[in-house]
Design an enzyme around this catalytic site. Structure first.
Site, PDB file in Angstrom:
ATOM      1  N   ARG A  93      17.120  12.871 -35.506  1.00  0.00           N
ATOM      2  CA  ARG A  93      16.957  11.442 -35.771  1.00  0.00           C
ATOM      3  C   ARG A  93      16.991  11.162 -37.276  1.00  0.00           C
ATOM      4  O   ARG A  93      17.527  10.145 -37.715  1.00  0.00           O
ATOM      5  CB  ARG A  93      15.644  10.939 -35.166  1.00  0.00           C
ATOM      6  CG  ARG A  93      15.612  10.980 -33.644  1.00  0.00           C
ATOM      7  CD  ARG A  93      14.262  10.566 -33.079  1.00  0.00           C
ATOM      8  NE  ARG A  93      14.051   9.124 -33.226  1.00  0.00           N
ATOM      9  CZ  ARG A  93      13.091   8.572 -33.962  1.00  0.00           C
ATOM     10  NH1 ARG A  93      12.252   9.345 -34.638  1.00  0.00           N
ATOM     11  NH2 ARG A  93      12.957   7.264 -34.031  1.00  0.00           N
TER      12      ARG A  93
ATOM     13  N   ASN B 151       0.077  -8.497  -3.959  1.00  0.00           N
ATOM     14  CA  ASN B 151       0.494  -7.437  -4.884  1.00  0.00           C
ATOM     15  C   ASN B 151       1.105  -8.025  -6.159  1.00  0.00           C
ATOM     16  O   ASN B 151       2.205  -7.672  -6.555  1.00  0.00           O
ATOM     17  CB  ASN B 151       1.534  -6.526  -4.216  1.00  0.00           C
ATOM     18  CG  ASN B 151       0.892  -5.358  -3.497  1.00  0.00           C
ATOM     19  OD1 ASN B 151      -0.227  -4.964  -3.813  1.00  0.00           O
ATOM     20  ND2 ASN B 151       1.586  -4.803  -2.527  1.00  0.00           N
TER      21      ASN B 151
ATOM     22  N   VAL C 292       0.363 -11.912   8.786  1.00  0.00           N
ATOM     23  CA  VAL C 292      -0.441 -10.854   9.407  1.00  0.00           C
ATOM     24  C   VAL C 292      -1.573 -10.397   8.492  1.00  0.00           C
ATOM     25  O   VAL C 292      -2.730 -10.290   8.921  1.00  0.00           O
ATOM     26  CB  VAL C 292       0.458  -9.657   9.795  1.00  0.00           C
ATOM     27  CG1 VAL C 292      -0.394  -8.528  10.349  1.00  0.00           C
ATOM     28  CG2 VAL C 292       1.498 -10.083  10.827  1.00  0.00           C
ATOM     29  N   MET C 293      -1.255 -10.135   7.202  1.00  0.00           N
ATOM     30  CA  MET C 293      -2.295  -9.665   6.279  1.00  0.00           C
ATOM     31  C   MET C 293      -3.391 -10.705   6.106  1.00  0.00           C
ATOM     32  O   MET C 293      -4.587 -10.404   6.178  1.00  0.00           O
ATOM     33  CB  MET C 293      -1.680  -9.314   4.923  1.00  0.00           C
ATOM     34  CG  MET C 293      -0.987  -7.972   4.876  1.00  0.00           C
ATOM     35  SD  MET C 293      -2.133  -6.564   4.940  1.00  0.00           S
ATOM     36  CE  MET C 293      -2.916  -6.670   3.330  1.00  0.00           C
TER      37      MET C 293
ATOM     38  N   VAL D 141      -0.301 -14.480  -0.066  1.00  0.00           N
ATOM     39  CA  VAL D 141       1.130 -14.755   0.034  1.00  0.00           C
ATOM     40  C   VAL D 141       1.872 -13.715  -0.797  1.00  0.00           C
ATOM     41  O   VAL D 141       1.272 -13.028  -1.630  1.00  0.00           O
ATOM     42  CB  VAL D 141       1.471 -16.176  -0.462  1.00  0.00           C
ATOM     43  CG1 VAL D 141       0.778 -17.232   0.397  1.00  0.00           C
ATOM     44  CG2 VAL D 141       1.115 -16.357  -1.936  1.00  0.00           C
TER      45      VAL D 141
ATOM     46  N   GLU E 180       1.059   6.325  -4.850  1.00  0.00           N
ATOM     47  CA  GLU E 180       1.522   6.361  -3.455  1.00  0.00           C
ATOM     48  C   GLU E 180       3.004   6.728  -3.385  1.00  0.00           C
ATOM     49  O   GLU E 180       3.410   7.570  -2.573  1.00  0.00           O
ATOM     50  CB  GLU E 180       1.280   4.995  -2.823  1.00  0.00           C
ATOM     51  CG  GLU E 180       1.762   4.830  -1.399  1.00  0.00           C
ATOM     52  CD  GLU E 180       1.624   3.387  -0.941  1.00  0.00           C
ATOM     53  OE1 GLU E 180       2.605   2.835  -0.393  1.00  0.00           O
ATOM     54  OE2 GLU E 180       0.550   2.794  -1.144  1.00  0.00           O
ATOM     55  N   TYR E 181       3.832   6.111  -4.247  1.00  0.00           N
ATOM     56  CA  TYR E 181       5.261   6.458  -4.319  1.00  0.00           C
ATOM     57  C   TYR E 181       5.416   7.951  -4.568  1.00  0.00           C
ATOM     58  O   TYR E 181       6.196   8.646  -3.900  1.00  0.00           O
ATOM     59  CB  TYR E 181       5.920   5.704  -5.487  1.00  0.00           C
ATOM     60  CG  TYR E 181       6.541   4.380  -5.175  1.00  0.00           C
ATOM     61  CD1 TYR E 181       5.856   3.384  -4.481  1.00  0.00           C
ATOM     62  CD2 TYR E 181       7.826   4.079  -5.625  1.00  0.00           C
ATOM     63  CE1 TYR E 181       6.426   2.155  -4.235  1.00  0.00           C
ATOM     64  CE2 TYR E 181       8.403   2.848  -5.383  1.00  0.00           C
ATOM     65  CZ  TYR E 181       7.699   1.885  -4.693  1.00  0.00           C
ATOM     66  OH  TYR E 181       8.272   0.672  -4.464  1.00  0.00           O
TER      67      TYR E 181
ATOM     68  N   HIS F 193      -2.227   2.432  -8.142  1.00  0.00           N
ATOM     69  CA  HIS F 193      -2.410   2.974  -6.791  1.00  0.00           C
ATOM     70  C   HIS F 193      -1.064   3.091  -6.094  1.00  0.00           C
ATOM     71  O   HIS F 193      -0.734   4.135  -5.513  1.00  0.00           O
ATOM     72  CB  HIS F 193      -3.347   2.065  -5.988  1.00  0.00           C
ATOM     73  CG  HIS F 193      -3.340   2.324  -4.507  1.00  0.00           C
ATOM     74  ND1 HIS F 193      -2.321   1.900  -3.673  1.00  0.00           N
ATOM     75  CD2 HIS F 193      -4.222   2.977  -3.701  1.00  0.00           C
ATOM     76  CE1 HIS F 193      -2.565   2.280  -2.441  1.00  0.00           C
ATOM     77  NE2 HIS F 193      -3.717   2.928  -2.425  1.00  0.00           N
TER      78      HIS F 193
ATOM     79  N   SER G 190      -5.615  -2.676  -0.514  1.00  0.00           N
ATOM     80  CA  SER G 190      -4.783  -1.599   0.026  1.00  0.00           C
ATOM     81  C   SER G 190      -5.303  -1.140   1.378  1.00  0.00           C
ATOM     82  O   SER G 190      -6.502  -1.011   1.579  1.00  0.00           O
ATOM     83  CB  SER G 190      -4.747  -0.401  -0.925  1.00  0.00           C
ATOM     84  OG  SER G 190      -3.982   0.650  -0.363  1.00  0.00           O
TER      85      SER G 190
ATOM     86  N   LEU H 162      -1.439 -17.462   6.306  1.00  0.00           N
ATOM     87  CA  LEU H 162      -1.909 -16.884   7.561  1.00  0.00           C
ATOM     88  C   LEU H 162      -0.869 -15.990   8.222  1.00  0.00           C
ATOM     89  O   LEU H 162      -0.710 -15.982   9.440  1.00  0.00           O
ATOM     90  CB  LEU H 162      -2.358 -18.001   8.510  1.00  0.00           C
ATOM     91  CG  LEU H 162      -3.466 -18.905   7.958  1.00  0.00           C
ATOM     92  CD1 LEU H 162      -3.790 -20.028   8.930  1.00  0.00           C
ATOM     93  CD2 LEU H 162      -4.721 -18.102   7.625  1.00  0.00           C
TER      94      LEU H 162
ATOM     95  N   GLY I 299      -2.828  -1.753   4.235  1.00  0.00           N
ATOM     96  CA  GLY I 299      -1.874  -2.284   5.201  1.00  0.00           C
ATOM     97  C   GLY I 299      -2.524  -3.274   6.152  1.00  0.00           C
ATOM     98  O   GLY I 299      -3.666  -3.714   5.970  1.00  0.00           O
TER      99      GLY I 299
END
Length: 459
Positions: free
Chosen positions: A438, A94, A12-13, A66, A182-183, A178, A120, A10, A122
């Protein structure tokens, strides 16, 4: 009567997702190891896992929110003695997709369904409507689909931004990609800002206006929108642009790194994301960079050409780079889906990324349309619409990279995106020479263009 959903974790998310679920007409019962969080939870809560399970109808549906890694395994072990055959356990964090594969197999042996769900958007998205990427047993998805469809963000056409991604860790794999895109997207935007600010001496406020204008056109997206807001924000204490006072040292949570590592595993090139991950790593070397700035020589870093022309080129280069970045991510999804037998549909992925998530953008409707025209599309750049968009912008793209190199402003992600475009359109690359090298030092052999077979030369 709707079935009650248990929410474990419990923070925020978790609390925001629980409130979202409850607001759509589904009863919720919360639980957290931290008694203070459980007490502060505004909805019904349980003091123990056993009490939580008694509050839920069978088969029980429990959403775990979590941090990824060991905390998920700890919570699964904590709840496991209280779960029964047919219950559905959902990991909405994640998590690394391989961990989700493992947990899915372990729980399936006991008849417990495990869904690995990428979420996704936030904290605000969790409350108002995120993009949701579920993977796991199809029957578990179908049982949870009414909940997910109700709480998901809605695209402009009213479609909920959620769809079944595939078995086992497919949902968390899509979420990893995703986050990698985003990065890359954030780094591309940052490089444009750096070139205009440090190179062309435009103020943060001037650049904010540029990004705000760009957000009205083909670049319209959440990240472009918030970039304008961030650049326009003044520090309450000093009255200066807050962005000018923020230390240039970035952190990473790991999903971008996971994408880079896994891309090497499946043999998919993602140079834009790799450049973004490396840029964050270099930014973290703040002390070394300060010392090096006094030793290493280079150009003055100032642009004395036509600013309007540079701004126009920046817009074109940013859009082209974004296309190649999405192309790389979706190509990785295709290859990984074959590698791990996930059967991920890129068109469905583009559909659910159109709203709610961090990389939501007008561009995604065009991407979905491209896969609608050709479901077997190997690379987004080969779609005629995107091929034309890249071709018409490539001169401006090259001009921007040339300017940046000339004045010494690094553009690793934009440069990598352009190099990817050029490499992909090249019928012949210099790998013939590396194969010869090589074979020279390691007898690794090579193939020839004029005959079949595998060859080795006594050099």
């Amino acid at each position: 009567m709707t079935q009650k959903i248990g929410v474990v974790g419990l923070g925020v998310m978790g609390a925001n997702l629980a409130r979202n679920i409850e607001s759509k007409g589904f009863a919720v019962a919360g639980y957290d190891l931290d008694a203070a969080k459980a007490k502060a939870f505004p909805l019904a809560s349980a003091a123990t896992p056993d009490q939580l399970m008694r509050m839920l109808e069978r088969p029980r549906r429990v959403l775990v929110m979590v941090p990824a890694g060991a905390p998920v395994d700890s919570v699964v072990a904590h709840l496991r003695p209280h779960l029964e055959r047919g219950d559905i356990l959902i990991d909405g964090g994640n998590s690394f997709f391989r961990d989700t594969d493992r947990r899915s197999s372990e729980l399936a042996e006991a008849g417990i369904h495990f869904l690995g769900v990428g979420v996704s958007g936030g904290e605000e998205g969790a409350l108002r409507g995120p993009a949701i990427m579920p993977g796991g047993p199809r029957e578990a998805w179908e049982a949870m689909a009414p909940v997910f469809r109700a709480i998901a963000a809605k695209a402009e056409d009213g479609e909920p931004c959620v769809a079944y991604m595939g078995p086992r860790g497919a949902g968390h794999y899509v979420k990893m990609v995703h986050n990698g895109i985003e990065y890359g997207d954030m780094q591309l935007i940052a490089e444009i800002y750096d070139l205009l600010h440090r190179g062309a001496a435009l103020s943060a406020k001037e650049i904010a206006s540029i990004f705000a204008a760009w957000n009205e056109g083909e670049l319209r997206s959440y990240l472009i929108e918030i970039t304008a807001t961030v650049l326009d924000h003044l520090d309450a204490e000093t009255g200066k642009p807050l962005v000018d006072l923020i230390l240039d040292e970035a952190q990473q949570k790991g999903t971008g790194k996971w994408m880079s590592q896994n891309a090497f595993d499946v043999g998919a090139p993602i140079p834009t994301v790799n450049a973004a991950v490396e840029a964050r790593l270099v930014s973290a070397l703040k002390g070394e960079r300060v010392a090096a700035s006094r030793v290493l020589r280079g150009p003055a870093g100032s642009f004395d050409g036509d600013r309007a022309e540079l701004i126009a080129a920046a817009r074109q280069a940013l859009y082209a780079s974004k296309i190649t970045s999405y192309a790389q991510g979706l190509a990785l999804l295709r290859q990984a889906s074959e590698e791990y037998d996930y059967a991920i549909d890129p068109g469905e992925v583009a559909k659910i990324w159109r709203a709610g998530c961090i990389i939501r953008a007008a561009l995604l409707s065009d991407i979905r349309a491209a896969f609608g025209r050709n479901p077997g599309l190997v690379n987004l750049m080969m779609d005629s619409t995107f091929a034309d968009a890249l071709g018409s912008r490539q001169e401006a793209w090259r001009h921007l990279v040339q300017v940046a190199v000339g004045i010494g402003v690094p553009v690793p992600a934009i440069g990598a995106s352009l190099a990817y475009y050029d490499a992909y359109r090249s019928e012949r690359l210099p790998a013939n020479l590396t194969q010869g090298q090589r074979d020279f030092f390691g007898a690794h052999t090579y193939r020839r263009v004029d005959r079949d077979g595998v060859f080795h030369t006594d050099w």
